[in-house]
Design a protein around this motif. Sequence first.
Motif, PDB file in Angstrom:
ATOM      1  N   ALA A   1      -0.783  -3.001 -11.052  1.00 52.77           N
ATOM      2  CA  ALA A   1       0.322  -2.177 -11.648  1.00 52.77           C
ATOM      3  C   ALA A   1       1.335  -2.828 -12.445  1.00 52.77           C
ATOM      4  CB  ALA A   1       1.048  -1.479 -10.443  1.00 52.77           C
ATOM      5  N   LEU A   2       1.656  -3.887 -11.956  1.00 50.49           N
ATOM      6  CA  LEU A   2       2.607  -4.737 -12.821  1.00 50.49           C
ATOM      7  C   LEU A   2       1.914  -5.456 -14.067  1.00 50.49           C
ATOM      8  CD1 LEU A   2       4.477  -6.650  -9.897  1.00 50.49           C
ATOM      9  CD2 LEU A   2       5.419  -4.739 -11.390  1.00 50.49           C
TER      10      LEU A   2
ATOM     11  N   MET B   1      -3.727   6.886  -0.819  1.00 49.21           N
ATOM     12  CA  MET B   1      -2.868   6.653  -2.402  1.00 49.21           C
ATOM     13  C   MET B   1      -3.793   7.698  -3.148  1.00 49.21           C
ATOM     14  SD  MET B   1      -1.526   3.517  -3.322  1.00 49.21           S
ATOM     15  CE  MET B   1      -2.180   1.831  -3.553  1.00 49.21           C
TER      16      MET B   1
ATOM     17  N   LEU C   1       4.579   2.086  -6.570  1.00 48.68           N
ATOM     18  CA  LEU C   1       4.886   0.748  -5.872  1.00 48.68           C
ATOM     19  C   LEU C   1       5.482  -0.182  -6.993  1.00 48.68           C
ATOM     20  CD1 LEU C   1       1.820   0.597  -3.259  1.00 48.68           C
ATOM     21  CD2 LEU C   1       4.098   0.713  -2.832  1.00 48.68           C
ATOM     22  N   GLY C   2       4.919  -0.137  -8.025  1.00 50.43           N
ATOM     23  CA  GLY C   2       5.266  -1.247  -9.109  1.00 50.43           C
ATOM     24  C   GLY C   2       6.796  -0.576  -9.587  1.00 50.43           C
TER      25      GLY C   2
ATOM     26  N   SER D   1      -5.409   7.625  -9.963  1.00 49.12           N
ATOM     27  CA  SER D   1      -4.649   7.661 -11.430  1.00 49.12           C
ATOM     28  C   SER D   1      -5.512   6.823 -12.302  1.00 49.12           C
ATOM     29  CB  SER D   1      -3.248   7.541 -11.345  1.00 49.12           C
ATOM     30  OG  SER D   1      -2.957   6.180 -11.381  1.00 49.12           O
TER      31      SER D   1
ATOM     32  N   GLU E   1      -3.559  -4.065  -5.908  1.00 46.13           N
ATOM     33  CA  GLU E   1      -3.276  -2.850  -6.568  1.00 46.13           C
ATOM     34  C   GLU E   1      -1.683  -2.950  -7.048  1.00 46.13           C
ATOM     35  OE1 GLU E   1      -4.946   1.298  -5.709  1.00 46.13           O
ATOM     36  OE2 GLU E   1      -5.068   0.225  -3.630  1.00 46.13           O
ATOM     37  N   VAL E   2      -0.847  -3.695  -6.330  1.00 46.67           N
ATOM     38  CA  VAL E   2       0.526  -3.651  -6.774  1.00 46.67           C
ATOM     39  C   VAL E   2       0.588  -4.724  -8.011  1.00 46.67           C
ATOM     40  CG1 VAL E   2       2.827  -4.314  -6.118  1.00 46.67           C
ATOM     41  CG2 VAL E   2       1.703  -3.191  -4.642  1.00 46.67           C
TER      42      VAL E   2
ATOM     43  N   GLN F   1      -4.117   4.613 -14.142  1.00 46.77           N
ATOM     44  CA  GLN F   1      -3.776   3.393 -13.972  1.00 46.77           C
ATOM     45  C   GLN F   1      -4.002   2.247 -12.925  1.00 46.77           C
ATOM     46  OE1 GLN F   1      -1.968   6.222 -13.960  1.00 46.77           O
ATOM     47  NE2 GLN F   1      -2.076   6.138 -16.364  1.00 46.77           N
ATOM     48  N   ASN F   2      -4.868   2.863 -12.215  1.00 47.68           N
ATOM     49  CA  ASN F   2      -5.353   2.002 -10.896  1.00 47.68           C
ATOM     50  C   ASN F   2      -6.257   1.070 -11.147  1.00 47.68           C
ATOM     51  OD1 ASN F   2      -3.991   3.803  -9.007  1.00 47.68           O
ATOM     52  ND2 ASN F   2      -5.819   4.888  -8.503  1.00 47.68           N
TER      53      ASN F   2
ATOM     54  N   GLU G   1       2.117  -2.434 -16.261  1.00 46.20           N
ATOM     55  CA  GLU G   1       3.556  -2.074 -16.935  1.00 46.20           C
ATOM     56  C   GLU G   1       3.654  -3.255 -17.993  1.00 46.20           C
ATOM     57  OE1 GLU G   1       5.917   0.013 -16.500  1.00 46.20           O
ATOM     58  OE2 GLU G   1       5.122   0.774 -14.563  1.00 46.20           O
TER      59      GLU G   1
ATOM     60  N   SER H   1      -0.138   3.369  -6.819  1.00 40.46           N
ATOM     61  CA  SER H   1       0.121   1.976  -6.978  1.00 40.46           C
ATOM     62  C   SER H   1       1.338   1.598  -8.090  1.00 40.46           C
ATOM     63  CB  SER H   1      -1.013   0.847  -7.368  1.00 40.46           C
ATOM     64  OG  SER H   1      -1.647   1.406  -8.523  1.00 40.46           O
ATOM     65  N   SER H   2       1.205   2.680  -9.097  1.00 41.73           N
ATOM     66  CA  SER H   2       2.281   2.684 -10.065  1.00 41.73           C
ATOM     67  C   SER H   2       3.555   2.882  -9.669  1.00 41.73           C
ATOM     68  CB  SER H   2       1.822   3.459 -11.179  1.00 41.73           C
ATOM     69  OG  SER H   2       2.942   4.400 -11.994  1.00 41.73           O
TER      70      SER H   2
END
Lengths: 98, 143
Positions: free
Chosen positions: B28-29, B1, A56-57, B4, B24-25, B6-7, B32, A53-54
């Motif tokens: 992920a943001l 997938m 995808l980010g 990780s 999940e997206v 970060q999941n 970030e 997913s990272s």
Amino acid sequence: MALNISTDGERVVVRLPKLFGFAVRSEFKQATSGHPVGTKYKLDFQDVERMDSSALGMLLLLRETSGGLSSDILIVNPRTEIRKLLQLANFHTLFKMA
Amino acid sequence: MMDSQQNMPETFRLDYPLIDVQHEVLFALYHEVRLALGGEEEGFDLGDIFSGLNLYVETHLAFEENAMLATGYPQLDTHRVGHQALRDGVGGLYARFLRASEPQESRQVAGQIADFLYVWLEEHIARVDRDLCRHLKEHAFGE
Ligand SMILES: [Fe+2]
């Protein structure tokens, strides 16, 4: 270098690694920074077997850094399961997919 | 997938890939934002993260709302109220982020966006999306 960068005359071509995920995040950011807004990209997924997913980010962030609505990012050669994942995430509505 | 660290937390998972991947997206943001706030050298620009977040919030919510319409989901209206809270929350804080004149204020608002998003995901997924996924599975939506 896990990523391979070249140009085809029109686009910056990024050949992505077998495992496209958080481990290559810094490299991906470095490879795609320094290009002006408006740069067109071709992301070559032919080697990509898995992504997280990272990743995808990262794709969404590249879309923003390269111009947002006016960005032009073409995704090529994803294998079936990767294409499916991109579609589940609705990325076919945000990126050009060949 | 791939797995990780970060999941998204496993407790956020609804075993419905269409919706799980999109959550999940969003996660992920969220991650970030945390990395950028953590002062990590390779952090992405917060403004880019937030414009990407706004875009994907809308992409995801519109997807769910279309799925609800297509399958005649009886709780569509109440579910939409929850979605509007995310649009308003993230949109309002993003506007404040853009207006901030001092870096310290930008970072403070950025932290508020991250906190808001995490709590919304945690509560909305657990309470509201779980029911929706059950309904979508029954209707074999997306299969
Ligand atoms: Fe929802």
